[in-house]
Design a protein around this motif. Sequence first.
Motif, PDB file in Angstrom:
ATOM      1  N   ILE A  82      16.313  29.138  19.042  1.00 23.94           N
ATOM      2  CA  ILE A  82      17.218  28.619  18.011  1.00 23.94           C
ATOM      3  C   ILE A  82      16.425  27.754  17.036  1.00 23.94           C
ATOM      4  N   LEU A  83      16.370  28.205  15.779  1.00 20.42           N
ATOM      5  CA  LEU A  83      15.596  27.531  14.740  1.00 20.42           C
ATOM      6  C   LEU A  83      16.532  26.810  13.782  1.00 20.42           C
ATOM      7  N   GLY A  84      16.250  25.542  13.490  1.00 23.64           N
ATOM      8  CA  GLY A  84      17.048  24.819  12.491  1.00 23.64           C
ATOM      9  C   GLY A  84      17.820  23.632  13.035  1.00 23.64           C
ATOM     10  N   VAL A  85      17.453  23.172  14.243  1.00 25.99           N
ATOM     11  CA  VAL A  85      18.063  21.924  14.709  1.00 25.99           C
ATOM     12  C   VAL A  85      17.289  20.767  14.063  1.00 25.99           C
ATOM     13  N   ALA A  86      17.969  20.036  13.165  1.00 19.04           N
ATOM     14  CA  ALA A  86      17.353  18.853  12.559  1.00 19.04           C
ATOM     15  C   ALA A  86      17.866  17.599  13.273  1.00 19.04           C
ATOM     16  N   ASN A  87      19.142  17.624  13.650  1.00 21.40           N
ATOM     17  CA  ASN A  87      19.741  16.503  14.389  1.00 21.40           C
ATOM     18  C   ASN A  87      21.010  17.004  15.089  1.00 21.40           C
ATOM     19  N   ASN A  88      21.782  16.066  15.684  1.00 20.42           N
ATOM     20  CA  ASN A  88      22.936  16.518  16.481  1.00 20.42           C
ATOM     21  C   ASN A  88      24.114  16.975  15.614  1.00 20.42           C
ATOM     22  N   ARG A  89      23.986  16.873  14.287  1.00 20.11           N
ATOM     23  CA  ARG A  89      25.050  17.370  13.410  1.00 20.11           C
ATOM     24  C   ARG A  89      24.722  18.766  12.869  1.00 20.11           C
ATOM     25  N   SER A  90      23.522  19.266  13.132  1.00 20.54           N
ATOM     26  CA  SER A  90      23.114  20.579  12.637  1.00 20.54           C
ATOM     27  C   SER A  90      24.014  21.678  13.196  1.00 20.54           C
ATOM     28  N   ILE A  91      24.286  22.671  12.371  1.00 19.17           N
ATOM     29  CA  ILE A  91      25.043  23.830  12.849  1.00 19.17           C
ATOM     30  C   ILE A  91      24.284  24.482  14.012  1.00 19.17           C
ATOM     31  N   ALA A  92      22.948  24.523  13.893  1.00 20.22           N
ATOM     32  CA  ALA A  92      22.137  25.110  14.970  1.00 20.22           C
ATOM     33  C   ALA A  92      22.384  24.393  16.299  1.00 20.22           C
ATOM     34  N   PHE A  93      22.633  23.085  16.255  1.00 17.67           N
ATOM     35  CA  PHE A  93      22.889  22.348  17.501  1.00 17.67           C
ATOM     36  C   PHE A  93      24.244  22.767  18.086  1.00 17.67           C
ATOM     37  N   GLY A  94      25.244  22.962  17.219  1.00 21.34           N
ATOM     38  CA  GLY A  94      26.552  23.439  17.694  1.00 21.34           C
ATOM     39  C   GLY A  94      26.431  24.794  18.375  1.00 21.34           C
ATOM     40  N   ILE A  95      25.631  25.666  17.790  1.00 13.48           N
ATOM     41  CA  ILE A  95      25.437  27.004  18.381  1.00 13.48           C
ATOM     42  C   ILE A  95      24.658  26.874  19.694  1.00 13.48           C
ATOM     43  N   ALA A  96      23.618  26.034  19.675  1.00  7.53           N
ATOM     44  CA  ALA A  96      22.792  25.852  20.883  1.00  7.53           C
ATOM     45  C   ALA A  96      23.645  25.363  22.053  1.00  7.53           C
ATOM     46  N   LYS A  97      24.501  24.390  21.778  1.00 11.91           N
ATOM     47  CA  LYS A  97      25.329  23.800  22.824  1.00 11.91           C
ATOM     48  C   LYS A  97      26.305  24.842  23.384  1.00 11.91           C
ATOM     49  N   ALA A  98      26.915  25.623  22.496  1.00  8.09           N
ATOM     50  CA  ALA A  98      27.867  26.648  22.950  1.00  8.09           C
ATOM     51  C   ALA A  98      27.159  27.693  23.813  1.00  8.09           C
ATOM     52  N   CYS A  99      25.951  28.087  23.406  1.00 10.36           N
ATOM     53  CA  CYS A  99      25.199  29.079  24.187  1.00 10.36           C
ATOM     54  C   CYS A  99      24.897  28.548  25.593  1.00 10.36           C
TER      55      CYS A  99
END
Length: 254
Positions: free
Chosen positions: A11-28
């Motif tokens: 998962i590329l694009g986690v800048a901080n805990n508000r990043s969309i990538a973080f939301g996707i990472a957490k769901a996965c």
Amino acid sequence: QGLMAGKRGLILGVANNRSIAFGIAKACVDHGAEIALTYQGEAFKKRVEPLAAELNAHVAGHCDVTDPESLDAVFADIAKHWGKLDFLVHAIAFSDKDELTGRYVETTRDNFLRTMDISVFSFTTIAKRAEPLMSEGGSLLTLTYYGAEKVMPHYNVMGVAKAALEASVRYLAVDLGAKKIRVNAISAGPIKTLAASGIGDFRYILKWNEYNAPLKQTVTQEEVGDSGVYFLSDLSRGVTGEVHHVDSGYHVVG
Ligand code: 0WD
């Protein structure tokens, strides 16, 4: 077990805990996946490492998509660590903040090329690098926005870049389809993140969406994450080349 049990994804694009990538990472992770994250330079390393620990994620190192050597290193790390990849999320975009306001016609050549390089070409080069690791098939997902389809105030060159990114999704879907690698995009409604804060009048855009979207609310990272699980899991095994709106329905009225 979970919808994503046994799957491994970068998962590329986690800048901080508000990043969309973080939301996707957490769901996965919630659905049983194992994930790897990257960070863009030392400044983000400090923010990404604790988030990786929270998600039990592997840290695959520094990744700046304008630096091919850093991409080589990340994919070499994944090849060594896992030897394969089941899914990949590209949640990266950049444009000079000074040009995300005012008139599109004022876009400079330098920023046009940089925006296209970071926000569009990066997905294609990443797809190429992921292909050999997806010998059993896989799922690639990128993030786009409605500004690709309609003129949105201040979105400017980023809208042009997202249109090219959406076309890339279709071309990549054809190129990689024979290998059972699927390529899709989520067109997310506006969410307050670091990248979004660079867009002119962003708070007004959020309010406008809240008042006008059929669901009368803006979307959250969690909602985009849950839709991401559909694309990254076998639930969507018959779907490729798709741009799917997760925007509280705004695109049907906007
Ligand atoms: O409203 C929104 N937030 C929406 C965002 C609506 C619809 C789509 N999107 C898209 C964005 O365009 C982007 O493609 O979602 C994707 C993720 O954006 P985000 O979650 O809104 O923003 P953020 O948390 O800032 O993550 C984007 C990250 C960068 O952060 P900064 O703030 O530094 O630009 O993309 C990464 C970086 O971590 N990034 C890069 N990564 C590697 N190499 C590079 C680069 N050169 N440039 C930016």
